[in-house]
Design a protein around this motif. Structure first.
Motif, PDB file in Angstrom:
ATOM      1  N   ALA A   1       0.658  -1.173  -0.218  1.00  0.00           N
ATOM      2  CA  ALA A   1       0.025   0.127   0.142  1.00  0.00           C
ATOM      3  C   ALA A   1       0.789   1.279   0.047  1.00  0.00           C
ATOM      4  CB  ALA A   1      -0.676  -0.032   1.002  1.00  0.00           C
ATOM      5  N   VAL A   2       0.508   2.270  -0.698  1.00  0.00           N
ATOM      6  CA  VAL A   2       1.043   3.554  -0.706  1.00  0.00           C
ATOM      7  C   VAL A   2       0.428   4.611  -0.535  1.00  0.00           C
ATOM      8  CG1 VAL A   2       2.765   4.932  -2.185  1.00  0.00           C
ATOM      9  CG2 VAL A   2       2.906   2.545  -2.411  1.00  0.00           C
ATOM     10  N   ASP A   3       0.645   5.746   0.071  1.00  0.00           N
ATOM     11  CA  ASP A   3      -0.114   6.943   0.191  1.00  0.00           C
ATOM     12  C   ASP A   3       0.069   8.006  -0.756  1.00  0.00           C
ATOM     13  OD1 ASP A   3      -1.609   5.933   2.197  1.00  0.00           O
ATOM     14  OD2 ASP A   3      -0.452   7.015   3.996  1.00  0.00           O
ATOM     15  N   VAL A   4      -0.734   8.674  -1.431  1.00  0.00           N
ATOM     16  CA  VAL A   4      -0.500   9.711  -2.545  1.00  0.00           C
ATOM     17  C   VAL A   4      -1.378  10.919  -2.208  1.00  0.00           C
ATOM     18  CG1 VAL A   4      -0.736  10.292  -4.880  1.00  0.00           C
ATOM     19  CG2 VAL A   4       0.085   7.941  -4.192  1.00  0.00           C
ATOM     20  N   ARG A   5      -0.666  12.161  -2.500  1.00  0.00           N
ATOM     21  CA  ARG A   5      -1.285  13.207  -2.363  1.00  0.00           C
ATOM     22  C   ARG A   5      -0.679  13.960  -3.860  1.00  0.00           C
ATOM     23  NH1 ARG A   5      -3.354  17.211   1.319  1.00  0.00           N
ATOM     24  NH2 ARG A   5      -3.313  19.404   0.470  1.00  0.00           N
ATOM     25  N   THR A   6      -1.962  14.262  -4.863  1.00  0.00           N
ATOM     26  CA  THR A   6      -1.818  15.200  -5.966  1.00  0.00           C
ATOM     27  C   THR A   6      -1.553  16.350  -5.546  1.00  0.00           C
ATOM     28  OG1 THR A   6      -4.035  15.505  -6.176  1.00  0.00           O
ATOM     29  CG2 THR A   6      -3.406  13.535  -7.124  1.00  0.00           C
ATOM     30  N   SER A   7      -0.385  17.041  -6.448  1.00  0.00           N
ATOM     31  CA  SER A   7      -0.259  18.442  -6.429  1.00  0.00           C
ATOM     32  C   SER A   7       0.391  18.805  -7.634  1.00  0.00           C
ATOM     33  CB  SER A   7       0.701  18.640  -5.417  1.00  0.00           C
ATOM     34  OG  SER A   7       2.074  18.104  -5.338  1.00  0.00           O
ATOM     35  N   PRO A   8       0.549  20.106  -7.964  1.00  0.00           N
ATOM     36  CA  PRO A   8       1.077  20.719  -9.132  1.00  0.00           C
ATOM     37  C   PRO A   8       2.696  20.226  -9.421  1.00  0.00           C
ATOM     38  CG  PRO A   8      -0.250  22.573  -7.867  1.00  0.00           C
ATOM     39  CD  PRO A   8       0.051  21.486  -7.023  1.00  0.00           C
TER      40      PRO A   8
ATOM     41  N   THR B   1      -3.703  -0.806   3.200  1.00  0.00           N
ATOM     42  CA  THR B   1      -4.623   0.331   3.076  1.00  0.00           C
ATOM     43  C   THR B   1      -3.998   1.632   2.448  1.00  0.00           C
ATOM     44  OG1 THR B   1      -6.155  -0.382   4.608  1.00  0.00           O
ATOM     45  CG2 THR B   1      -6.347   1.837   3.978  1.00  0.00           C
ATOM     46  N   SER B   2      -4.340   2.079   1.276  1.00  0.00           N
ATOM     47  CA  SER B   2      -3.640   3.213   0.753  1.00  0.00           C
ATOM     48  C   SER B   2      -4.672   4.460   0.914  1.00  0.00           C
ATOM     49  CB  SER B   2      -3.415   2.877  -0.540  1.00  0.00           C
ATOM     50  OG  SER B   2      -2.755   1.752  -0.927  1.00  0.00           O
ATOM     51  N   VAL B   3      -4.242   5.706   1.069  1.00  0.00           N
ATOM     52  CA  VAL B   3      -4.851   6.836   1.232  1.00  0.00           C
ATOM     53  C   VAL B   3      -4.432   7.696   0.020  1.00  0.00           C
ATOM     54  CG1 VAL B   3      -5.493   8.869   2.648  1.00  0.00           C
ATOM     55  CG2 VAL B   3      -5.087   6.570   3.571  1.00  0.00           C
ATOM     56  N   ILE B   4      -5.379   8.236  -0.720  1.00  0.00           N
ATOM     57  CA  ILE B   4      -5.272   9.107  -1.735  1.00  0.00           C
ATOM     58  C   ILE B   4      -5.826  10.450  -1.480  1.00  0.00           C
ATOM     59  CG2 ILE B   4      -5.405   9.342  -4.249  1.00  0.00           C
ATOM     60  CD1 ILE B   4      -5.355   6.339  -4.645  1.00  0.00           C
ATOM     61  N   ARG B   5      -5.120  11.452  -1.570  1.00  0.00           N
ATOM     62  CA  ARG B   5      -5.755  12.692  -1.610  1.00  0.00           C
ATOM     63  C   ARG B   5      -5.569  13.562  -2.992  1.00  0.00           C
ATOM     64  NH1 ARG B   5      -3.181  11.512   3.306  1.00  0.00           N
ATOM     65  NH2 ARG B   5      -4.633  11.712   5.364  1.00  0.00           N
ATOM     66  N   GLU B   6      -6.691  14.315  -3.231  1.00  0.00           N
ATOM     67  CA  GLU B   6      -6.736  14.749  -4.489  1.00  0.00           C
ATOM     68  C   GLU B   6      -6.718  16.334  -4.179  1.00  0.00           C
ATOM     69  OE1 GLU B   6      -6.650  16.407  -7.738  1.00  0.00           O
ATOM     70  OE2 GLU B   6      -6.611  14.141  -7.840  1.00  0.00           O
ATOM     71  N   SER B   7      -5.923  16.907  -4.412  1.00  0.00           N
ATOM     72  CA  SER B   7      -5.759  18.585  -3.941  1.00  0.00           C
ATOM     73  C   SER B   7      -5.592  19.473  -5.261  1.00  0.00           C
ATOM     74  CB  SER B   7      -4.529  18.842  -3.181  1.00  0.00           C
ATOM     75  OG  SER B   7      -3.561  18.713  -4.054  1.00  0.00           O
ATOM     76  N   VAL B   8      -5.952  18.927  -6.376  1.00  0.00           N
ATOM     77  CA  VAL B   8      -6.141  19.834  -7.795  1.00  0.00           C
ATOM     78  C   VAL B   8      -7.392  20.022  -8.219  1.00  0.00           C
ATOM     79  CG1 VAL B   8      -5.224  20.263  -9.923  1.00  0.00           C
ATOM     80  CG2 VAL B   8      -3.607  18.941  -8.052  1.00  0.00           C
ATOM     81  N   PHE B   9      -8.301  18.803  -8.488  1.00  0.00           N
ATOM     82  CA  PHE B   9      -9.667  18.955  -8.773  1.00  0.00           C
ATOM     83  C   PHE B   9     -10.533  18.320  -8.033  1.00  0.00           C
ATOM     84  CE2 PHE B   9      -7.208  18.972 -13.037  1.00  0.00           C
ATOM     85  CZ  PHE B   9      -7.743  20.324 -13.362  1.00  0.00           C
ATOM     86  N   GLU B  10     -11.827  19.061  -7.561  1.00  0.00           N
ATOM     87  CA  GLU B  10     -12.678  18.436  -6.542  1.00  0.00           C
ATOM     88  C   GLU B  10     -13.343  17.225  -6.928  1.00  0.00           C
ATOM     89  OE1 GLU B  10     -14.754  21.728  -8.640  1.00  0.00           O
ATOM     90  OE2 GLU B  10     -12.852  21.258  -7.959  1.00  0.00           O
ATOM     91  N   ALA B  11     -13.688  16.919  -8.195  1.00  0.00           N
ATOM     92  CA  ALA B  11     -14.544  15.879  -8.838  1.00  0.00           C
ATOM     93  C   ALA B  11     -13.636  15.030  -9.486  1.00  0.00           C
ATOM     94  CB  ALA B  11     -15.791  16.725  -9.606  1.00  0.00           C
ATOM     95  N   ARG B  12     -12.591  14.383  -9.014  1.00  0.00           N
ATOM     96  CA  ARG B  12     -11.819  13.427  -9.844  1.00  0.00           C
ATOM     97  C   ARG B  12     -11.973  12.105  -9.091  1.00  0.00           C
ATOM     98  NH1 ARG B  12      -6.712  15.562 -13.395  1.00  0.00           N
ATOM     99  NH2 ARG B  12      -7.508  14.436 -15.247  1.00  0.00           N
ATOM    100  N   PHE B  13     -13.007  11.599  -8.454  1.00  0.00           N
ATOM    101  CA  PHE B  13     -13.267  10.412  -7.922  1.00  0.00           C
ATOM    102  C   PHE B  13     -14.379   9.514  -8.769  1.00  0.00           C
ATOM    103  CE2 PHE B  13     -10.825  11.675  -4.082  1.00  0.00           C
ATOM    104  CZ  PHE B  13      -9.669  11.426  -4.277  1.00  0.00           C
ATOM    105  N   LYS B  14     -14.775  10.120  -9.995  1.00  0.00           N
ATOM    106  CA  LYS B  14     -15.833   9.635 -10.559  1.00  0.00           C
ATOM    107  C   LYS B  14     -15.653   8.304 -11.033  1.00  0.00           C
ATOM    108  CE  LYS B  14     -18.129  13.825 -11.925  1.00  0.00           C
ATOM    109  NZ  LYS B  14     -18.975  14.499 -12.729  1.00  0.00           N
TER     110      LYS B  14
END
Length: 417
Positions: free
Chosen positions: A290-297, A319-332
């Motif tokens: 498992a790997v945690d990721v946070r998107t960023s510029p 268990t991995s945790v992904i945080r999307e910090s660029v677009f708010e609707a990118r988990f569709k």
């Protein structure tokens, strides 16, 4: 409507070349309207978004032709600065024409752009920057009209390092009087590629790829020949597909420096990664950690690889945790992944991915470009057959993805409904 049918469980193996970057080709094609001389853009992918941009240029009056992997633009006869609204709605990147057309003609009229529905992507940064350069902006009935007898250099500080705004303002400032300084500029490799093309045409741009860009305005640009950089998002997608299927793939013509964040996360997950000049090889012989990721510029983890990375993590151990910090609707894509047996829960901008032993094939639908790529990767991993619909989204950013993957051993075919 076409669909992909994928029989999962086949590890990807082999060697393939990375083609040119869509996100570099589109602004560079837009920039060709700033000169009256012929421009040759090489290694341009054959994608729907590129075809739309070529159609827009033709509608404006340019002669545009494709010769193998090159697009040749003869912009001398461009007379219109009105971008057709029907084409504008098909592709958000058509907003790139605002800066070049304003700089060349002193006016431009565009409709609000379309593209993938992945959250709010306002053009406020673009408009604020154009005003700073001396343009008058009128927004009415869904259209934006910019006018200026002459653009003048200025200092522009972006509230957010927007890639599109940075590129648009660089192009507009290139033909402005005096010096323009853009602070908090986006640093993506595609911005440097755009600046390199413009400099070949006679522009005077320094600092592209850093957070401060300086542009000394010039009065004239000439034609040039330019080969665009490799597509780091396509490269990342293929690397993820190879690792997710426990295969071994070598990419040639790649740029490892553009993928540092992804390669670091692959290694963290237990994937073997090796690089050499323009070559990247990944090999995965056992389940990921498992790997945690946070998107960023950029140079952070790219938001465009968040969905493909999530797909690969669905069978990781832990268990991995992904945080999307660029677009708010990118988990569709999450709902479709869960149809295949993934265990993913979303809370606002955070997704928690609990690894499962196996995904199972199902009928799923892509609702955006990168989410579609994620579903293809999931199908390659899954037990049984997966049908991925909504290929019009995938075709916008991946050139014959089924052929590309089939050459690496994937059991994938494109079928018509």
């Amino acid at each position: 409507m076409d669909a992909f049918e994928i029989r999962g469980g086949q590890p990807l193996r082999g060697e393939t070349r990375v083609y040119g970057a869509k996100n570099a080709a589109l602004p560079i094609l837009a920039a060709t309207v700033m000169t009256e001389e012929t421009c040759v853009i090489e290694d341009v992918p054959d994608l729907e978004d590129v075809k739309v941009m070529m159609d827009i240029l033709r509608t404006l009056g340019a002669k545009v032709e494709r010769v193998e992997d090159a697009v040749i633009v003869h912009p001398k006869d461009i007379r219109s600065a009105n971008v057709p609204p029907d084409l504008m709605r098909r592709m958000r990147s058509s907003i790139f024409l605002m800066g070049p057309l304003l700089a060349r003609f002193g006016e431009v009229r565009v409709s609000k752009p379309g593209g993938c529905v992945i959250g709010q992507r306002p053009i406020d940064y673009h408009l604020r920057g154009m005003r700073a350069l001396g343009a008058s902006i009128e927004e009415k009935h869904g259209f934006v009209r910019c006018t200026s007898h002459r653009l003048f250099g200025n200092e522009i500080i972006l509230d957010f390092p927007s890639v599109g705004a940075t590129e648009n303002l660089i192009m507009a400032a290139t033909l402005a009087d005096g010096e323009t300084v853009i602070e908090n500029a986006a640093r993506e490799p595609e911005i440097l590629d755009l600046a390199n093309f413009l400099n070949k045409c006679g522009a005077n741009i320094e600092g592209a790829g850093d957070d401060t860009v300086r542009i000394q305005g010039v009065h004239h640009l000439h034609g040039a020949t330019h080969r665009i950089i490799p597509d780091r998002i396509v490269a990342g997608t293929i690397l993820l597909a190879a690792a997710a299927t426990r295969g071994k793939v070598t990419l040639t013509g790649a740029e490892p420096a553009h993928l540092t964040a992804l390669l670091s996360k692959l290694r963290e997950g237990g994937v073997r990664v090796s690089t050499d000049h323009d070559i990247i090889t990944v090999e995965c012989l056992k389940p990921w950690r498992a790997v945690d990721v946070r998107t960023s510029p950029y140079p952070g983890f790219p938001t465009d690889l968040q969905a493909p990375f999530m797909a690969a993590l669905t069978t990781a151990v832990g268990t991995s945790v992904i945080r999307e910090s660029v677009f708010e609707a990118r988990f569709k894509h999450v709902n479709e992944l869960t149809r295949m047996g993934a265990d993913v829960s979303v809370d606002l901008q955070t997704a928690v991915v609990r690894g499962v032993a196996q995904l199972s094939g199902a009928s799923v639908e892509a609702t955006d470009l990168r989410g579609g790529a994620a579903l293809v990767i999931a199908g390659l991993m899954a037990d049984g057959t997966t049908r991925v619909e909504g290929l019009q989204h995938i075709d916008r950013g991946y050139q014959q993805l089924d052929v590309y993957l089939r050459d690496l051993g994937a059991a994938i075919v494109r079928v018509s409904s």
